[in-house]
Design a protein around this motif. Structure first.
Motif, short mmCIF file in Angstrom:
data_model
loop_
_atom_site.label_atom_id
_atom_site.label_comp_id
_atom_site.label_asym_id
_atom_site.label_seq_id
_atom_site.Cartn_x
_atom_site.Cartn_y
_atom_site.Cartn_z
N THR A 1 0.85 -1.19 0.00
CA THR A 1 0.00 0.00 0.00
C THR A 1 0.88 1.24 0.00
O THR A 1 2.10 1.17 0.08
CB THR A 1 -0.92 -0.02 1.23
OG1 THR A 1 -0.14 -0.24 2.41
CG2 THR A 1 -1.95 -1.14 1.11
N THR B 1 3.97 0.67 -3.66
CA THR B 1 3.15 0.19 -4.77
C THR B 1 4.03 -0.15 -5.97
O THR B 1 4.67 0.72 -6.55
CB THR B 1 2.12 1.26 -5.18
OG1 THR B 1 2.80 2.52 -5.32
CG2 THR B 1 1.07 1.42 -4.10
N ALA C 1 4.27 -3.12 -9.48
CA ALA C 1 3.55 -4.12 -10.26
C ALA C 1 3.83 -5.51 -9.67
O ALA C 1 4.95 -5.80 -9.26
CB ALA C 1 3.97 -4.07 -11.72
N GLU C 2 2.80 -6.33 -9.60
CA GLU C 2 2.93 -7.75 -9.23
C GLU C 2 3.65 -7.95 -7.89
O GLU C 2 4.66 -8.64 -7.81
CB GLU C 2 3.70 -8.50 -10.33
CG GLU C 2 3.08 -8.32 -11.71
CD GLU C 2 4.04 -8.68 -12.84
OE1 GLU C 2 5.24 -8.90 -12.55
OE2 GLU C 2 3.60 -8.73 -13.99
N ALA D 1 -2.97 -5.03 -1.49
CA ALA D 1 -2.55 -3.82 -2.19
C ALA D 1 -3.60 -2.72 -2.16
O ALA D 1 -3.33 -1.61 -2.63
CB ALA D 1 -2.21 -4.16 -3.65
N GLU D 2 -4.78 -3.00 -1.63
CA GLU D 2 -5.83 -1.99 -1.54
C GLU D 2 -5.59 -1.13 -0.31
O GLU D 2 -5.49 -1.64 0.80
CB GLU D 2 -7.21 -2.66 -1.47
CG GLU D 2 -8.38 -1.73 -1.70
CD GLU D 2 -8.47 -1.24 -3.13
OE1 GLU D 2 -8.87 -0.07 -3.35
OE2 GLU D 2 -8.12 -2.02 -4.04
N ARG E 1 8.31 4.63 -9.70
CA ARG E 1 7.08 5.26 -9.22
C ARG E 1 6.97 5.14 -7.72
O ARG E 1 6.49 6.04 -7.03
CB ARG E 1 5.87 4.58 -9.88
CG ARG E 1 5.58 5.04 -11.28
CD ARG E 1 4.43 4.25 -11.89
NE ARG E 1 3.42 3.91 -10.91
CZ ARG E 1 2.11 4.11 -11.08
NH1 ARG E 1 1.68 4.66 -12.20
NH2 ARG E 1 1.25 3.76 -10.17
N GLU F 1 0.14 9.85 -17.63
CA GLU F 1 -0.56 8.60 -17.31
C GLU F 1 0.41 7.50 -16.90
O GLU F 1 0.03 6.55 -16.19
CB GLU F 1 -1.41 8.14 -18.51
CG GLU F 1 -0.63 7.70 -19.73
CD GLU F 1 -0.15 8.84 -20.63
OE1 GLU F 1 0.47 8.56 -21.67
OE2 GLU F 1 -0.40 10.02 -20.27
N GLY G 1 -1.26 6.05 -13.64
CA GLY G 1 -2.04 4.84 -13.83
C GLY G 1 -1.56 3.72 -12.93
O GLY G 1 -0.85 3.94 -11.95
N ARG G 2 -1.92 2.52 -13.27
CA ARG G 2 -1.48 1.37 -12.46
C ARG G 2 0.04 1.21 -12.61
O ARG G 2 0.61 1.55 -13.65
CB ARG G 2 -2.20 0.09 -12.89
CG ARG G 2 -1.87 -0.35 -14.30
CD ARG G 2 -2.55 -1.68 -14.65
NE ARG G 2 -2.19 -2.14 -15.99
CZ ARG G 2 -1.08 -2.81 -16.26
NH1 ARG G 2 -0.25 -3.10 -15.29
NH2 ARG G 2 -0.81 -3.20 -17.49
N PRO G 3 0.70 0.66 -11.60
CA PRO G 3 2.15 0.48 -11.70
C PRO G 3 2.53 -0.43 -12.87
O PRO G 3 1.89 -1.45 -13.09
CB PRO G 3 2.52 -0.18 -10.37
CG PRO G 3 1.40 0.16 -9.45
CD PRO G 3 0.17 0.23 -10.31
N VAL G 4 3.56 -0.04 -13.63
CA VAL G 4 4.04 -0.88 -14.72
C VAL G 4 5.43 -1.41 -14.43
O VAL G 4 5.87 -2.38 -15.03
CB VAL G 4 4.07 -0.10 -16.06
CG1 VAL G 4 2.67 0.30 -16.47
CG2 VAL G 4 4.96 1.15 -15.97
#
Length: 791
Positions: free
Chosen positions: A102, A252, A254-255, A272-273, A409, A446, A450-453
């Motif tokens: 988080t 935060t 990705a994966e 992760a929420e 990020r 973005e 946006g969501r982590p990449v």
């Protein structure tokens, strides 16, 4: 809510449209942004994103939490846990491995402290004997010390202490015999606790929880080393009869579940929420203008991010806004603070004293004094390195400035999150550096919002990493066939190779370490490989520091300007036989860049895919480097003022790379002239190296590249990007996995740059061994378009 920043092409004016009133601090974000975006800066703000406040979602205290633990937390102000804290704590208490991913200031520590502290108190013996223990592992000593202070502040009857390089012998003995909550780092685990596990038997036998904090920092070669340290830890625990629950905390990324599993070899449940409260956060993306300086090959040069940050820091302090500026280097932090103070002196003689620098290298009491002054409001502005990024609690800030994208990020939001804690509103400003990734991000917000990449990538199967840890494990207890599964599918081949080399000896009961050396000394877990070169001060003979052997040719050669701990040195000589570089303190007005010849050959292809007639591959490559000269560049303009030849031997690197090829007929059909191909491929290579850190948590200095209009192994135009570490670090593998997104972003970064013929913000590279020649920006866009199948 979003503040849209639009540009009217007809007259060049920028319009900032605010969709609602924004209270920050008392005057509002609009007033503050208007103060920063003065008429002469009207084109620098490229985007302003406003994230709305978030109300908290609470959960009941788990019924199993000890009353004294709950009361201690309530007295600290935690009336009830947030939902993600309670859910993660329940899972860990139930014996499931947990990763909490988080945001900043979301209270991840409560998720592991509740089960750990409760279990310790529940299982303590009738006469106070240790019944359960917790091992907390942090990437830095400072974070562990900060966690310890927080833990002791609860006032609970839990025996907690640190075990690091600063611990006294008495403290270490006490930790082994009585410690219940031990805070350490991977280095001490690798060199002290695991090799000496027999002396730590009572601690390991009672170990219930292992906490790996800030686990997204374990990436590349360091991450691969730590993954095997943790596997050795699991094996040692099993020897002493324990099977601890692992709780990992991460920003935060990705994966997160896959990261945790790869790091430990265990299955994980990810949370992760984020249900913590958050004030309104406004993030501004800021691009410095081109200057009158002319760079390499006449390219335009943007104003330095540090100079722009110093101006913004002065403006915010003058407005009474408590501001923290993150700067990448120690020397840079000092310069930003000094420049801002000088600007503020022109406003009021009282203001310069309200700005300071904060960095590693200060005495602990100096750092604590600065932190206290900032909390009290005596300091309004602070220029800091990322020493303030992890763990250190500095609350009450209004704004954060970032002199360049901090690399991930996670780090960006961690740094922005230093402002606005406790539900306050906050402003963050990211000032772009003059490189492809920063240029892309300020034009493509973005990618940040946006969501982590980006994923924390590392390669546990790297034989250069795996081998030393198998030796260390064999010294801890002879390896058996059953043990090898723990270390991955390549462990058996590695053990056979170590046996053949005489480092291990095969007997009926397994593989034994028979060397007189300590096996744990074979692996420097923070090193990229190669025998380290000692940096010696000529006047005194003292060791100033070390540099990895693989980097010494390009950074510590005779005549190099070397920056260490914020201090500038001039290298007088490099002795590769003795692994020693002799230096003297200096303050030249130039920097140095090595120029090298690079060749690459394909050893084996592991995987490939076809993009129409084009081919994308992943495999092992052998790269040969030879540094042949170095350039002197005037600072800060970067203008080349001289070149000196060097006579250094060729080096060979066996590593992992990804590469793509385009047939000659396809290039001809696309109208790309043969004469333009070398410059097109070279420019595409540079830009793709600059953009890979968006998808893999690496730095552009961790990876390398080679491009050629016709490569002898493929017979076609080929562009390689490879890991700059022996055996690979996982970066090229990640690039192969996300190649279409990565190379699409690369093309967009080149197209979006405002220069005409190429510059450091798109296709020029500060590490190019060929003086950024040849480069063809327009042809690179066409070449990548052919590869991606876009017009």
């Amino acid at each position: 809510m979003r503040i849209a920043v639009t540009h009217d092409v007809s007259d060049g004016w920028q319009t900032v449209t605010v969709q609602a009133a924004l209270p920050f601090p008392a005057r509002g974000v609009r007033d503050l942004v208007d103060r920063l975006v003065t008429p002469d800066r009207s084109d620098r703000l490229t985007h302003l994103e406003v994230l709305p406040p978030r109300a908290p979602t609470y959960a009941d205290w788990p019924q199993w939490v000890r009353p004294e633990v709950r009361i201690a937390l309530e007295q600290r102000g935690v009336a009830m846990p947030w939902r993600h804290q309670a859910e993660a704590a329940e899972a860990a208490h139930d014996g499931r491995n947990v990763v909490l991913a988080t945001g900043t200031a979301s209270g991840k520590s409560l998720g592991y402290q509740l089960p750990a502290l409760t279990t310790t108190l529940d299982r303590r013996g009738p006469r106070g004997e240790r019944g359960a223990s917790t091992l907390y592992v942090a990437p830095t000593k400072a974070l562990a010390q900060d966690q310890l202070a927080s833990l002791l502040g609860l006032g609970l009857d839990v025996r907690a202490t640190t075990h690091d390089g600063d611990s006294s012998r008495e403290q270490r003995d006490w930790a082994r015999d009585f410690g219940e909550y031990l805070l350490t780092n991977p280095d001490m685990l690798h060199r002290s606790m695991l090799p000496g596990h027999a002396r730590w038997a009572r601690f390991f036998s009672s170990l219930e929880y292992v906490v790996i904090d800030e686990c997204h920092h374990y990436r590349g070669v360091f991450g691969a080393h730590v993954s095997h340290v943790l596997r050795r830890l699991r094996r040692v625990c099993a020897m002493h009869g324990s099977s601890p629950v692992f709780v990992l905390a991460s920003a935060t990324v990705a994966e997160p579940g896959q990261l945790a599993e790869r790091l430990t070899g265990l299955p994980f449940e990810a949370f992760a929420e984020d249900y913590s409260p958050r004030g309104q956060i406004s993030l501004a993306l800021w691009e410095p203008p081109f200057t009158s300086y002319v760079g390499e090959h006449g390219a335009p040069v943007r104003r330095a991010a540090s100079s722009e940050t110093a101006d913004l820091l002065a403006d915010l302090v003058a407005e009474g806004v408590r501001t923290l500026a993150f700067v990448r280097s120690r020397r840079g932090a000092e310069q930003v603070a000094m420049t801002a103070a000088g600007l503020l002196a022109e406003v009021s003689p009282d203001l310069p004293g309200r700005v300071a620098a904060y960095r590693g290298g200060y005495l602990p009491e100096e750092r604590r004094a600065i932190e206290a002054a900032l909390r009290r409001g005596e300091l309004l502005g602070l220029a800091a390195t990322n020493a303030l990024e992890l763990g250190i609690d500095v609350s009450g800030l209004d704004a954060v400035l970032l002199a360049g994208f901090p690399g991930t990020r996670a780090a960006l939001w961690q740094q922005v999150g230093r402002a606005g804690r406790g539900g306050q509103d906050a402003l963050g400003v990211m000032v772009a550096r003059d490189d492809p990734l920063d240029t892309y991000l300020v034009r493509h917000p973005e990618a940040l919002l946006g969501r982590p990449v980006e994923a924390s990538v590392f390669d546990p199967s790297n034989s250069y990493v795996l081998g030393p840890h198998l030796c260390a494990a064999a010294e801890e207890k002879p390896l058996t066939e059953a043990d090898l599964e723990l270390f991955g599918p390549t462990a058996r081949a590695a053990v056979d190779a170590l046996t053949e080399a005489g480092l291990l000896r095969r007997r009926a009961t397994g593989w034994f370490w028979t060397d007189r050396r300590r096996a744990s000394d074979l692996a420097d877990i923070r090193s990229a490989g190669g025998s380290p070169v000692q940096l010696i001060e000529e006047a005194t003979g003292r060791v100033v520091g070390t540099v990895d052997g693989g980097a010494a040719h390009s950074t510590a050669h005779a005549g190099a300007v070397y920056v260490h701990m914020g201090e500038t040195w001039l290298v007088n000589s490099l002795d590769l036989d003795e692994n020693v570089a002799v230096m003297q303190r200096a303050a030249p007005d130039y920097s140095t860049t090595a120029r090298e010849l690079t060749d690459i050959r394909i050893v084996t292809e592991r995987a490939h895919s076809f993009w129409g007639p084009c081919r994308l591959s992943l495999g092992e490559v052998e790269v040969s480097h030879q540094v042949v000269s170095f350039l002197r560049r005037r600072q800060p303009s970067g203008e080349v003022i001289g070149e000196e030849p060097l006579d250094l031997p060729e080096r060979t690197l066996r590593t992992v790379g990804t590469w793509w090829t385009i047939p000659a007929a396809v290039l001809e059909d696309a109208g790309l002239a043969e004469a333009d191909l070398p410059g097109a491929a070279h420019a595409a290579e540079h830009a793709s190296i600059g953009l890979l850190p968006l998808f893999a948590t690496c730095d552009r200095w961790d990876i390398g590249g080679v491009s050629t209009a016709t490569h002898p192994d493929t017979g076609q135009l080929t562009v390689f990007v490879y890991d700059g570490h022996p055996g690979g670090a996982g970066f090229a593998e990640r690039g192969y996995a996300v190649a279409r997104d990565w190379l699409t972003a690369t093309r967009e970064a080149i197209v979006g740059c405002a220069c005409t013929d190429g510059c450091p913000s798109c296709v020029q590279s500060p590490k190019c061994g060929n003086q950024n020649n040849p480069l063809d920006k327009a042809a690179a866009v066409e070449l990548l378009g052919v590869l991606l199948g876009v017009g």
